[in-house]
Scaffold this motif. Sequence first.
Motif, mmCIF file in Angstrom:
data_model
loop_
_atom_site.group_PDB
_atom_site.id
_atom_site.type_symbol
_atom_site.label_atom_id
_atom_site.label_comp_id
_atom_site.label_asym_id
_atom_site.label_seq_id
_atom_site.Cartn_x
_atom_site.Cartn_y
_atom_site.Cartn_z
ATOM 1 N N ASP A 1 0.818 -1.204 0.000
ATOM 2 C CA ASP A 1 0.000 0.000 0.000
ATOM 3 C C ASP A 1 0.858 1.263 0.000
ATOM 4 O O ASP A 1 0.546 2.233 -0.705
ATOM 5 C CB ASP A 1 -0.940 0.019 1.209
ATOM 6 N N THR B 1 3.904 1.538 -1.202
ATOM 7 C CA THR B 1 4.523 1.636 -2.522
ATOM 8 C C THR B 1 3.518 2.161 -3.541
ATOM 9 O O THR B 1 3.853 3.027 -4.364
ATOM 10 C CB THR B 1 5.060 0.262 -2.968
ATOM 11 N N ALA B 2 2.291 1.685 -3.487
ATOM 12 C CA ALA B 2 1.257 2.170 -4.403
ATOM 13 C C ALA B 2 0.994 3.655 -4.175
ATOM 14 O O ALA B 2 0.781 4.412 -5.143
ATOM 15 C CB ALA B 2 -0.023 1.366 -4.211
ATOM 16 N N GLU B 3 1.021 4.082 -2.932
ATOM 17 C CA GLU B 3 0.803 5.501 -2.622
ATOM 18 C C GLU B 3 1.934 6.360 -3.187
ATOM 19 O O GLU B 3 1.690 7.444 -3.718
ATOM 20 C CB GLU B 3 0.688 5.694 -1.115
#
Length: 90
Positions: free
Chosen positions: A17, A19-21
């Motif tokens: 999460d 990393t996605a942010e």
Amino acid sequence: MAKRKDLKKVINNICMDLTAEVVAVSLYESKPAEENVLAIINSILKIRQHYIGRISKVEPGIPAKKYFHNLVEEFNSDTLEIIDHIGNLN
């Protein structure tokens, strides 16, 4: 105390999460420098590797409950630091 397997899943999910942010902020926000984005992603990967490794080996001489409590507190602290870096990404 949660099972080690469950704790590993939680750490993996939080790191994914984060990393996605970072990717979302880098694409849709202020277009920060690529080296800053990569540095944060590398930090996330190092944190993930560090804590997953610590789950697998409990340090001798420390009660398991106290060890895992400290591990979770340290992970939360490191996660908050990464969130601050993401917030300051320019």
